[in-house]
Motif scaffolding. Structure first.
Motif, mmCIF file in Angstrom:
data_model
loop_
_atom_site.group_PDB
_atom_site.id
_atom_site.type_symbol
_atom_site.label_atom_id
_atom_site.label_comp_id
_atom_site.label_asym_id
_atom_site.label_seq_id
_atom_site.Cartn_x
_atom_site.Cartn_y
_atom_site.Cartn_z
ATOM 1 N N LYS A 33 33.652 -26.841 22.141
ATOM 2 C CA LYS A 33 33.248 -26.035 23.294
ATOM 3 C C LYS A 33 34.004 -26.448 24.543
ATOM 4 O O LYS A 33 34.499 -25.600 25.304
ATOM 5 C CB LYS A 33 31.742 -26.171 23.525
ATOM 6 N N HIS A 34 34.125 -27.760 24.762
ATOM 7 C CA HIS A 34 34.838 -28.246 25.935
ATOM 8 C C HIS A 34 36.347 -28.024 25.811
ATOM 9 O O HIS A 34 37.014 -27.732 26.811
ATOM 10 C CB HIS A 34 34.532 -29.726 26.153
ATOM 11 N N GLN A 37 36.866 -24.378 26.681
ATOM 12 C CA GLN A 37 36.661 -24.122 28.103
ATOM 13 C C GLN A 37 37.830 -24.629 28.937
ATOM 14 O O GLN A 37 38.320 -23.934 29.836
ATOM 15 C CB GLN A 37 35.372 -24.791 28.579
ATOM 16 N N ASN A 41 40.584 -22.570 31.227
ATOM 17 C CA ASN A 41 40.831 -22.874 32.641
ATOM 18 C C ASN A 41 42.307 -22.830 33.007
ATOM 19 O O ASN A 41 42.656 -22.551 34.159
ATOM 20 C CB ASN A 41 40.266 -24.258 32.984
#
Length: 278
Positions: A33-34, A37, A41
């Motif tokens: 998930k990170h 993300q 970005n």
């Protein structure tokens, strides 16, 4: 070539390097998930990654590997020792066992293993090249061996570990056995050791230095910048942090800038450009 640190520190490491449509990740030590993300970005499509290379089996380098490789069906390259030590249960069709000094082609990229000293079963760092530009990702280094020296002399872009400040480690709350593990020649590089290594083995081809894998308790970004900034007047200096991705760098920028500086220098030398007196 484009590159960034999606995560860098004792709590998780993940590095992205790409040439055109060919992209690789070195380590996935944060959850998927990170990773997704942080890629979003900076405008990276996770599905563009063609291969994952694992430096060693410690959790801060493999935490997100299983989910990410399964979700996007990406092969994972690692040494037999790292795979054995990791206890990962990856799909057999996605596992690629390599030697620590192998060279692997991924599209237009060549990824070369760099065996090193670290308290893991068969660790290696990696140098990634498109044939013209070399990017070295050198973290988790207990001490400087000939392999690391050779790699630093070849790179145009260097991500180098600066794990701890020696005074913070000495006076900090870590138990003695952990402090000793960090600095016993099988653990990590201090700011001082990283600086000495950089100064001794850098070459004029180096254009960008990124310091990474900072300890959360035993180091500070300000200390790293203070130690290195005086010696990086002619190159770009960045510090990768634990909680946020770096920008997505483009190597073309550095080499265009270098060419422009050389061009202006030549014009000044020839008398074509005259700067006004201050």
């Amino acid at each position: 070539m484009r590159y960034c640190a999606l995560a860098s520190g004792s709590n998780g490491n993940c590095y992205y390097i790409a040439e055109g449509k060919d992209a690789v990740l070195i380590d996935i030590g944060i959850n998927t998930k990170h990773v997704e993300q942080r890629m979003a970005n900076v405008g990276i499509d996770p599905a563009s990654v063609k291969a994952i290379f694992i430096t060693h089996e410690h959790t801060d380098h493999i935490r997100g590997v299983t989910v990410f490789c399964k979700r996007y069906q990406i092969p994972v390259y690692m040494t037999a020792g790292s795979y054995r030590g990791s206890r990962l249960k990856l799909p057999e069709n996605l596992v690629r066992i390599i030697r620590g000094d192998d060279e692997i082609a991924v599209g237009s990229l060549t990824i070369r293993g760099i065996p090193k000293y670290h308290d893991a079963q068969e660790p290696c760092s990696f140098l990634v090249s498109n044939g013209d530009i070399n990017i070295g990702v050198l973290t988790d280094i207990g001490r400087i061996c000939d392999n690391i020296k050779h790699a630093i002399r070849q790179v145009d872009i260097l991500l180098l570990e600066a794990n701890y400040d020696e005074e913070l480690l000495d006076t900090g709350s870590y138990p003695f056995f952990l402090k000793n593990r960090i600095r016993n020649g099988w653990g990590h590089l201090s700011n001082r050791m990283a600086l000495e290594t950089f100064l001794e083995y850098r070459t004029p081809r180096l254009q960008h230095l990124i310091l990474g894998h900072l300890s959360g308790q035993n180091n500070k970004v300000e200390l790293v910048q203070q130690a290195f900034s005086l010696y990086c007047k002619d190159i770009r200096l960045s510090v990768a942090t634990r909680r946020q991705e770096t920008e997505l760098f483009d190597s073309q920028f550095f080499f265009v800038e270098k060419h422009e500086k050389h061009f202006v220098h030549q014009l000044c030398y020839q008398g074509t450009i005259v700067f006004p007196e201050s």
